[in-house]
Write an enzyme that holds these catalytic residues in place. Structure first.
Site, PDB file in Angstrom:
ATOM      1  N   SER A 468       0.805  -1.207   0.000  1.00 34.07           N
ATOM      2  CA  SER A 468       0.000   0.000   0.000  1.00 34.07           C
ATOM      3  C   SER A 468       0.848   1.270   0.000  1.00 34.07           C
ATOM      4  O   SER A 468       1.488   1.587  -0.989  1.00 34.07           O
ATOM      5  CB  SER A 468      -0.939  -0.049   1.211  1.00 34.07           C
ATOM      6  OG  SER A 468      -2.048   0.762   1.035  1.00 34.07           O
ATOM      7  N   ASP A 479      10.162   5.529 -10.174  1.00 32.76           N
ATOM      8  CA  ASP A 479       9.741   6.222 -11.391  1.00 32.76           C
ATOM      9  C   ASP A 479      10.513   7.527 -11.614  1.00 32.76           C
ATOM     10  O   ASP A 479      10.766   7.919 -12.758  1.00 32.76           O
ATOM     11  CB  ASP A 479       8.240   6.509 -11.340  1.00 32.76           C
ATOM     12  CG  ASP A 479       7.402   5.250 -11.484  1.00 32.76           C
ATOM     13  OD1 ASP A 479       7.963   4.219 -11.905  1.00 32.76           O
ATOM     14  OD2 ASP A 479       6.205   5.286 -11.151  1.00 32.76           O
ATOM     15  N   LYS A 493      -0.783  -4.365  -3.444  1.00 34.41           N
ATOM     16  CA  LYS A 493      -2.055  -3.732  -3.063  1.00 34.41           C
ATOM     17  C   LYS A 493      -2.088  -2.329  -3.650  1.00 34.41           C
ATOM     18  O   LYS A 493      -1.350  -1.452  -3.221  1.00 34.41           O
ATOM     19  CB  LYS A 493      -2.196  -3.675  -1.549  1.00 34.41           C
ATOM     20  CG  LYS A 493      -3.457  -2.967  -1.080  1.00 34.41           C
ATOM     21  CD  LYS A 493      -3.502  -2.911   0.444  1.00 34.41           C
ATOM     22  CE  LYS A 493      -4.727  -2.137   0.920  1.00 34.41           C
ATOM     23  NZ  LYS A 493      -4.645  -0.700   0.619  1.00 34.41           N
TER      24      LYS A 493
END
Length: 718
Positions: A468, A479, A493
């Site tokens: 999460s 990224d 998740k």
């Protein structure tokens, strides 16, 4: 409705009557739902049917899924129900929706009562086997995991399963050196305690179990929390509570002090110590003493907690006293306790080679905590993961560390806001994550409050239990090309939950109805991908014990699918593509010569082999050979992992609450002090990274020195 969905979080689940056993025969009361539970169920259904991200009507189809989930939650290993029970219960498969909508929970409660009575029946049978003993020369095996097996068809099949289960318990104790009389005493008490725990189950427990079967039949991360569970969830997010500053455990029906929080009321009083047993609790200076011997631990804890600056009196049986020893009364003033052992903490390690040294600061973050209540009340110093990490980064910079490792292993998530703001400490004021709601609307969450606190080399260490909010942070770091991601693929998740208070909706001042943790959105990386199902893939992979088929989002039958959306408007701040192959080669070369790392690889392979085999021999000679080989293998590791840690890994056949508390705590201390080979290798990789950046290639093969330079340890909690 929006005002009632209070907190956005990424969180951390009549044929029956004919089958029900006579309650008086087993000593178990037949549980009955209370009016508030039926009302709470209907309110929850109204919310879930309309506002859930995967909103589905509460109808016969969902009832059928709820039925299966309910049986799975009650009897996951198929140790209690017979196939004939399942067949009879199946008549009500499509009636659970009616039970909720009509506010008549008799059917789910009758299913629960049958489970309780079956469990009592089989535990009683287990105790009866202790009088007969076992033949350990027979060649037979016990199946470790039964979740994928069919329900036993006959009483004889069920009894054979329990016979082997008890035989395995007995054999473990025998191999650990216990004599027959001791084994009988230990196991009889174990099964008797299990029966007593059954007798302490309440209607609230049954209701929460059923409601979680319903919510999780919709989607895995939607849950119902009764008032007490909701309170505990709030404590876990705020890392604070009002109490006496003691960690309690249940041992032999006594509520026992396991740990005292430094500076807390219990510790400051000087009247309590580890091992003391609390047998009574009274409120105020003159309140009646309530006997808690044999009570549920959570009931005793609820009596001890209270409001700040209020008085609680404890009837204490000292650790050294026998059952009939002298008691003492201890009066304490409750205070707010901060759970510091669950807060972020930092430690500095040195990576050395010859005259070159690199200092790596490791920040361990157990969860993305945030004190919602204090924040809403306007408190300026509210507890927050981001604030704590920012402070630790400031300390690490003063210590002139060369790089920072954020350890998110076993971090199951927490506050979405904290995930966004914490990312900002390393990347700045940038888009961090995208959210898509049930209508398809997409919102980009951007860090706007925190400036960059660390701009040097960094990495994130994750494992399968990193979920999460941990995945949001790790994905954003990856990224943006900001740092390395090390470890095992994360949980997978990719959903957002909100907390909805049923009591607030009902305008109820007293907490009676509980709360819903409900999925309302799916999150996506800034590159447009999602962590749903696939998780975050490390740049350099480390081995892990957890099997994706058994643990993680992909292990759920009804998990949301992986998908992709348009990338956000973002620009990477770095590029590690050229470094990663070099770092990977250095990593692989180093671990080939690292005994600790190779021992870990061996253990993982052995664990996977045992899972696949799913059988353990009940022949004593065979088991002794296996145990001897295991002990020899562990003994050979003593010089690497430490003899104390090796000793702590030996199987004594006991459960946690059956061990001497002093020995239990000592064993835990030894395990904590054992070499953390994955952390050490992550530190070495960061050492390599710094060396590459500075063209200091002599450092790339350096081993971890092992000795911490600086420890910024925060105090243990209540």
């Amino acid at each position: 409705m929006k005002q009632k969905l209070l907190w956005v979080v990424l969180a951390l689940a009549t044929a029956v009557q004919a089958a029900t056993l006579d309650a008086t025969a087993s000593g178990l009361p037949n549980l009955k739902p209370v009016v508030q539970e039926a009302q709470a169920a209907r309110m929850a259904a109204a919310i879930l049917s309309r506002y859930h991200y995967k909103a589905v009507p509460l109808d016969d189809a969902l009832s059928s899924k709820t039925f299966d989930q309910y049986l799975k939650s009650l009897d996951p290993e198929k140790l209690y129900f017979l196939q004939s029970d399942i067949d009879r219960l199946g008549v009500d498969r499509t009636k659970l929706d009616d039970a909720i909508l009509n506010e008549d929970l008799s059917v789910p409660f009758e299913i629960f009562d049958l489970y309780e009575h079956r469990a009592a029946e089989h535990l009683t049978y287990a105790r009866s086997l202790l009088k007969k003993g076992f033949d350990f020369k027979r060649d037979e095996s016990y199946q470790i995991d039964r979740k994928d097996q069919p329900w036993p068809a006959t009483d004889a099949q069920m009894q054979d399963i329990w016979r082997k289960r008890v035989k395995n318990d007995w054999l473990r104790l025998k191999l650990a050196g216990k004599d027959e009389s001791s084994i009988v005493k230990i196991l009889d008490k174990r099964y008797d305690n299990a029966l007593k725990r059954l007798g302490r189950i309440t209607s609230a427990d049954a209701f929460q179990t059923f409601m979680n079967a319903y919510t999780m039949a919709i989607e895995p991360h939607t849950n119902y929390m009764g008032p007490r569970a909701a309170e505990d969830f709030g404590i876990s997010m705020s890392l604070s509570l009002v109490g006496i500053g003691a960690v309690l455990t249940e041992m032999d029906e006594y509520t026992t002090i396991r740990e005292l929080v430094p500076g807390g009321p219990a510790s400051a009083s000087g009247q309590l110590k580890v091992g003391d047993r609390i047998v009574g609790v009274a409120q105020g200076e003159a309140g009646a003493m309530e006997d808690v011997l044999g009570a549920r631990l959570d009931d005793t804890v609820a009596l001890i907690r209270g409001t700040a600056d209020s008085t609680v009196r404890l009837d204490v049986l000292p650790a050294e006293a026998g059952p009939d020893g002298a008691h003492k009364i201890v009066t304490l003033i409750r205070k707010t306790i901060t759970m510091q052992d669950q807060a972020a903490k930092a430690k500095v390690y040195s990576v050395t080679d010859g005259s070159s040294t690199r200092r790596v600061g490791v920040i361990t973050l157990p969860s993305f905590y945030e004190d919602f209540g204090a924040l809403q009340s306007g408190a300026k110093d509210y507890k927050s993961a981001t604030r704590d990490v920012a402070s630790l980064l400031g300390d690490l910079k003063k210590q002139k560390v060369d790089s920072v490792l954020v350890d998110l292993r076993n971090n199951g998530g927490g506050s979405l806001r904290e995930a966004v703001e914490l990312t900002g400490l390393f990347v700045g004021k940038v888009p961090v994550v995208q959210e898509r709601n049930a209508k398809g609307d997409i919102r980009v969450e951007t860090n706007t409050r925190t400036g960059m606190a660390w701009d040097g080399p960094m990495a994130v260490l994750i494992n399968r239990a990193s979920a999460s909010a941990s995945e949001i942070f790790a994905a954003a770091i990856q990224d943006y090309g900001r740092g390395l991601i090390l470890g095992a693929p994360s949980f997978g998740k990719g959903t957002v939950q909100t907390m909805a208070s049923l009591d607030q909706m009902a305008k109820n001042d007293k907490p009676e109805f509980g709360e819903l943790k409900m999925t309302i959105a799916q999150f996506f990386r800034v590159n447009g991908g999602t962590t749903q199902l696939r998780g975050v893939t490390p740049d350099i992979a480390f081995p892990g014990f957890m099997d994706a088929a058994d643990f993680g989002e992909s292990s759920y039958d009804n998990a949301l699918p992986w998908t992709k959306i348009k990338a956000a408007n973002y620009a990477p701040v770095g590029n590690l593509k050229d470094q990663i192959p070099v770092l990977l080669a250095l990593h692989e070369n180093r671990i080939r010569h690292d005994k600790g790392f190779q021992y870990l690889v061996e253990d993982i392979a052995q664990s996977q082999q045992l899972r696949q085999k799913n059988l353990i021999s009940l022949n004593e000679a065979d088991r002794r050979k296996e145990r001897d080989a295991q002990e020899k293998r562990l003994a050979a590791r003593g010089d690497v992992v430490g003899q104390g840690a090796v000793k702590a890994l030996e199987d004594d056949g006991l459960q946690a609450n059956e061990r001497n508390l002093t020995k239990e705590l000592a064993a835990e201390k030894s395990q904590k002090s054992a070499k953390d080979v994955l952390l050490n290798e992550a530190i070495n990789v960061l050492g390599d990274d710094v060396a590459l950046r500075k063209n200091d290639f002599k450092l790339t093969a350096s081993p971890l020195s092992g000795s911490p330079v600086l420890v910024l340890e925060l105090a243990p909690h209540n």
